[in-house]
Design a protein around this motif. Structure first.
Motif, short mmCIF file in Angstrom:
data_model
loop_
_atom_site.label_atom_id
_atom_site.label_comp_id
_atom_site.label_asym_id
_atom_site.label_seq_id
_atom_site.Cartn_x
_atom_site.Cartn_y
_atom_site.Cartn_z
N SER A 54 -13.07 -0.35 4.69
CA SER A 54 -12.11 0.30 3.43
C SER A 54 -13.35 0.92 2.50
O SER A 54 -13.14 1.82 2.00
CB SER A 54 -11.38 -0.98 2.76
OG SER A 54 -10.79 -0.44 1.44
N GLU A 79 -7.30 7.63 3.65
CA GLU A 79 -6.52 6.96 4.53
C GLU A 79 -7.22 5.58 5.19
O GLU A 79 -6.60 4.84 5.52
CB GLU A 79 -5.78 8.07 5.88
CG GLU A 79 -4.72 8.61 5.04
CD GLU A 79 -3.63 8.00 4.44
OE1 GLU A 79 -2.77 7.46 4.79
OE2 GLU A 79 -3.78 8.02 3.07
N SER A 108 -7.20 3.02 2.59
CA SER A 108 -5.99 2.50 2.46
C SER A 108 -5.41 1.57 3.63
O SER A 108 -4.93 0.65 3.25
CB SER A 108 -5.00 3.63 2.17
OG SER A 108 -5.23 4.43 0.75
N PHE A 109 -5.38 2.00 4.64
CA PHE A 109 -4.92 1.28 5.70
C PHE A 109 -5.75 0.10 6.13
O PHE A 109 -5.22 -0.76 6.55
CB PHE A 109 -4.91 2.55 7.05
CG PHE A 109 -3.58 3.09 6.99
CD1 PHE A 109 -2.36 2.67 7.65
CD2 PHE A 109 -3.60 4.27 6.67
CE1 PHE A 109 -1.46 3.25 7.62
CE2 PHE A 109 -2.36 4.96 6.61
CZ PHE A 109 -1.35 4.69 7.00
N TYR A 123 -4.66 -2.04 3.49
CA TYR A 123 -3.02 -2.75 3.93
C TYR A 123 -3.10 -3.61 4.72
O TYR A 123 -2.29 -4.65 4.61
CB TYR A 123 -2.40 -1.50 4.40
CG TYR A 123 -2.03 -0.10 3.66
CD1 TYR A 123 -2.10 -0.46 2.14
CD2 TYR A 123 -1.73 1.15 4.41
CE1 TYR A 123 -1.77 0.83 1.57
CE2 TYR A 123 -1.69 2.15 3.42
CZ TYR A 123 -1.58 2.00 2.25
OH TYR A 123 -1.27 3.16 1.24
N VAL A 180 2.34 -1.16 1.67
CA VAL A 180 2.43 0.01 2.71
C VAL A 180 3.46 1.11 2.39
O VAL A 180 3.07 2.23 2.26
CB VAL A 180 2.95 -0.65 4.06
CG1 VAL A 180 2.96 0.57 5.08
CG2 VAL A 180 1.38 -1.55 4.41
N VAL A 216 2.54 4.87 1.43
CA VAL A 216 2.76 5.95 2.54
C VAL A 216 3.58 6.88 1.75
O VAL A 216 3.35 8.14 1.90
CB VAL A 216 3.78 5.12 3.48
CG1 VAL A 216 4.45 6.48 4.44
CG2 VAL A 216 2.73 4.47 4.37
N THR A 251 1.08 8.89 -0.37
CA THR A 251 0.47 9.99 0.70
C THR A 251 1.15 10.82 0.83
O THR A 251 0.53 12.16 1.14
CB THR A 251 -0.24 8.82 1.70
OG1 THR A 251 -1.13 7.84 1.24
CG2 THR A 251 -0.80 9.77 2.82
#
Length: 471
Positions: free
Chosen positions: A105, A126, A129-130, A133, A156, A160, A163
């Protein structure tokens, strides 16, 4: 080396991945690896501070602007891993994966601040972020918390959605300009930025960054994630991603040249709504992390107020205020992580009589909260004062008055915690024992809060020079 900090983070992620392959990973190895890579990342960022270069066909620029943010990210990560090297809210068997995602991250944020091309920005955002998450629902249930999964799902879903808006806006910009490079987009919008489709494109792209900064009305995830995530994860969410969001916002605010009135008016409305919503909601909170989450929304309003002037001075003040905000939150979360012996959430009452139970933590918490409230001589006061002065020079008198009212509102709930720390009886709560790392970190953070407030001029002058290199 041009990308030295990024390489250190990649090495850290690989190291924790290797440790995770063991059926019974050694907790001491994990702890010392976390401290080592936190400090190493900061050292690498400082070592490469003067590095310059253009990589990957011009999509990745290493310059003084990006390196300032990398030093801030590295410094924040070092503090976070020093006082969070034993995350009580994360099960021991999950800690290698937890730190691996943390490194990934932060790597995404490092890449993001150097990205000057839309696809690279999207991929970096991303990646950051992921990984985050996945960190939120990794909280252990030993602390009595059972809604981390709900918090992770909400994070999430909102992420999303934000995004999607941002990516749709990026596709509009590409369709208008035929390029994904910010320099080409700036050149095109300097002439055609008044077109409705260009306005919509810029606003949709900014949606993703406003979500990261937790600006109203893109804030809905904040209180639940702060409350549901482990204390260490909440400390990360509250601090380091804000640095990357501000870096990107400043880059993108150079896109709509000519000081477009629509964007200034929108940011003014968002700033005021963020302040009032955050502060009024924080007034009634009993959970300490949830209160800090709502207060973060209010502080995002002050950052937007600095950015909406669209001047080098405003951008420099936004960076200065963000750096101060990160240090203030790290100080508060250091105390929260130290008090929560089982990784549980803390209420304000859990701070009762802290000055008797652990004087260093009490002092650290008091300095952090006084600064967040905007009381002199701390960095929070100086940041707010200079932002309001800058906005007043730009003839935003009404917004300055509303911001001043919000500062008064915030004093109440911040000082209610200080009251619990210093004026109440411990009520049979046990003394708090912390290791020297924690005490030294608390003293250093409190000292930074004070010094940044007393000597802001040189910092702001330096940051103004750095911002001046932007197109």
């Amino acid at each position: 080396m041009v990308i030295f900090p990024e390489l250190v983070l990649v090495a850290g992620a690989l190291a924790f991945f290797a440790v995770s392959l063991s059926k019974t990973p050694d907790q001491n190895v994990i702890k010392y690896l976390a401290i080592f890579f936190g400090i190493a990342t900061f050292a690498a960022a400082c070592f490469s501070f003067s590095a310059q270069g253009i990589l990957f066909h011009g999509t990745y620029v290493v310059d003084q602007y990006s390196q300032v943010f990398k030093v801030l990210i590295g410094c924040s990560l070092a503090f976070l891993l020093v006082f969070g090297h034993n995350p009580r809210g994360i099960a021991p068997r999950m800690r290698p994966e937890y730190y691996m995602f943390l490194m990934l991250s932060v790597l995404g944020l490092m890449i993001m601040v150097s990205s000057v091309e839309l696809i690279t920005i999207f991929v970096a955002l991303e990646l950051s972020s992921f990984a985050l998450y996945l960190m939120v629902p990794m909280r252990d249930e030993r602390g009595g918390v059972r809604y981390q999964m709900e918090a992770g799902i909400k994070y999430v879903l909102f992420g999303v959605m934000a995004t999607g808006f941002m990516l749709y806006g990026m596709s509009y910009l590409f369709g208008l300009t035929g390029s994904t490079y910010l320099t080409d987009i700036i050149a095109f919008l300097a002439i055609n930025g008044h077109q409705p489709v260009a306005v919509v494109a810029v606003l949709m792209v900014l949606t993703g960054f406003f979500f990261k900064l937790a600006v109203f009305p893109f804030h809905f995830w904040v209180p639940d994630i702060y409350q549901g995530a482990s204390n260490e994860t909440a400390a990360f969410v509250a601090t380091i991603p804000k640095i990357g969001a501000v870096a990107l916002l400043i880059r993108f605010l150079t896109v709509p040249t000519g000081h477009p009135q629509f964007l200034i008016e929108l940011m003014a409305v968002l700033a005021v709504l963020s302040m009032f919503y955050g502060n009024l909601s924080a007034l009634v909170q009993k959970d300490l992390k949830r209160m800090l989450g709502f207060s973060g929304i209010a502080h995002a309003g002050f950052i937007i107020l600095a950015l909406m002037t669209m001047t080098s001075e405003g951008y420099a003040l936004a960076i200065y205020y963000t750096a101060g905000y990160v240090v203030m939150n790290l100080a508060c979360f250091l105390v929260i992580c130290s008090l929560a012996s089982e990784g549980q959430n803390l209420s304000i009452k859990d701070c009762n009589g802290l000055y008797k139970r652990q004087p260093v933590l009490a002092f650290t918490m008091a300095v952090g909260l006084f600064s967040l409230a905007g009381i002199p001589p701390f960095v929070g006061f100086m940041g707010k004062f200079m932002i309001l002065t800058s906005a007043l020079r730009a003839d935003y008198l009404l917004i300055v008055c509303l911001a001043a009212i919000n500062t008064a509102i915030a004093i109440y709930y911040y000082l209610s915690v200080v009251k619990a720390v210093y004026t109440t009886d411990p009520e049979n709560r046990p003394a708090v024992t912390v290791n020297p790392f924690i005490q030294i970190s608390g003293i250093v953070l409190a000292s930074l809060i004070i010094l940044m407030g007393i000597f802001p001029a040189k910092l702001i002058d330096f940051v103004s020079t750095v911002v001046g290199i932007l197109p």
